[in-house]
Design an enzyme around this catalytic site. Sequence first.
Site, short mmCIF file in Angstrom:
data_model
loop_
_atom_site.label_atom_id
_atom_site.label_comp_id
_atom_site.label_asym_id
_atom_site.label_seq_id
_atom_site.Cartn_x
_atom_site.Cartn_y
_atom_site.Cartn_z
N LYS A 79 0.84 -1.20 0.00
CA LYS A 79 0.00 0.00 0.00
C LYS A 79 0.87 1.25 0.00
CE LYS A 79 -3.96 2.04 2.45
NZ LYS A 79 -4.87 1.91 3.62
N SER A 154 -9.67 2.10 2.80
CA SER A 154 -8.80 2.81 1.88
C SER A 154 -7.80 1.88 1.17
CB SER A 154 -8.00 3.87 2.65
OG SER A 154 -7.21 3.27 3.67
N SER A 178 -10.10 -0.35 7.04
CA SER A 178 -9.55 -0.17 5.70
C SER A 178 -8.85 -1.38 5.11
CB SER A 178 -8.58 1.02 5.69
OG SER A 178 -9.28 2.23 5.86
#
Length: 485
Positions: A79, A154, A178
């Site tokens: 990420k 996210s 997330s």
Amino acid sequence: MSLFNHTLQELHNKLHAKELSVQELVDQSFQVIAERDERIGAFLTLNEEEARNTARRLDDKLASGQPRGLLFGLPAGIKDNIVTEGLRTTCGSQFLANFNPVYDATVTRKLREADAVTLGKLNMDEFAMGGSNENSSFRPVRNPWDLDRVPGGSSGGSAAAVAAGEAYFALGSDTGGSIRQPASYCGVVGLKPTYGLVSRFGLVAFASSLDQIGPLTKNVEDSAYVLQAIAGHDHMDSTSANVDIPDYLSALTGDVRGLRIAVPKEYMGEGVDPAVKEKILAALKVLEDLGAVWEEVSLPHTEYAVATYYLLASSEASSNLARFDGVRYGTRADHAGSLIDLYHESRSKGFGPEVKRRIMLGTYALSSGYYDAYYLKAQKARTLIKQDFDNVFENYDIIIGPTAPTTAFKLGSQVDDPLTMYLNDILTIPVSLAGVPAISVPCGLADGLPVGLQIIGKAFDESTVLRVAHAYEQNTEHHKLQPKL
């Protein structure tokens, strides 16, 4: 896609038997990325040259019989809010569009020490603020199951990359859901460890008392492998817990006889899609047939969780994002007339609307005259929410419910309605506020879209969470379903 259908252990066996090379694994990943990612948008930055160099080095290591790491040769995505030395790290924001870190995050270093291969950096909501991945300042991520729907956020890029077969596993971060919510929407496994189990050093902070790094994988066994590699105390992180790390793989016994399961009535009530509820009840029946028992319980302060979370997370974001001033790194306004103008113009240019919204909310909650009414009261509510979990865990081993109240929604359908968007995390936020571990595993399809089963455990009892998830997974076929791209 034949290689992607194997577990990490099966790939290891093939590598060690010389039936497969690391270069072949890496080649296949970049081939699939080239074929699919233009439609999905999971990757923001590719690490192709370095990944191929690493693959050649690891193949040489295998040929010479040198010791090999736990994740040897496995291609992974990271990420884009986890810093990687020399590899662009943007947090999905224009503010950091050209930021190349000079050091590795602890988890990045641990992946390298475990001999994993970094494919690149994965798309995300800007500074991890969002639940749909539509807040990325570069491009939205699309759900591999339906390209007109969101992947969740996210960590939507991380979940979509695994679901689409672009990466064998990925790292995400979870502040209020997330990792788990996109795992649910994309039909993969997403684990949020106990707060403090995995180092946050090198994770660009959103809300420091909530952020936690965890894996997104194809199955539960793979999740245990990755957690084994990244968990542990880190003196570089003052919130890192100094606890013994058990052998998570040995916990995957498949035995849940006598397990006591709590099912919160608040997680199965109003707002939960009936089709989602049906899948959760079917999953409970599977565990019941394996010898577990379940009862309905109450987590009475759940209704306050969303308001509590957004006050606390936004307040911490307001403080954490103050470092982005246009002076040291990131976007810098041209021809600013004063220091104040430099701050104002750099932030106006660099931050997107959702980030600005949360900074404003957090600054307001922390301001003189409002601190006691909002921030302090939210801290007290957080304590009550944690006590709810403590009380249930006195009599039960695990808590089970849906990960998200619905399946993935259409792109654009909620982007102009932040309050509705925030409510998508209503079932994951309480877990984050309590700091306990939880995993989302696929438990079927509703109208052709994945549904996630959330399994919540006691603090630092990831072994039980993984054991229950693995037992359920081994007695169903849901984790084997793949999107038809």
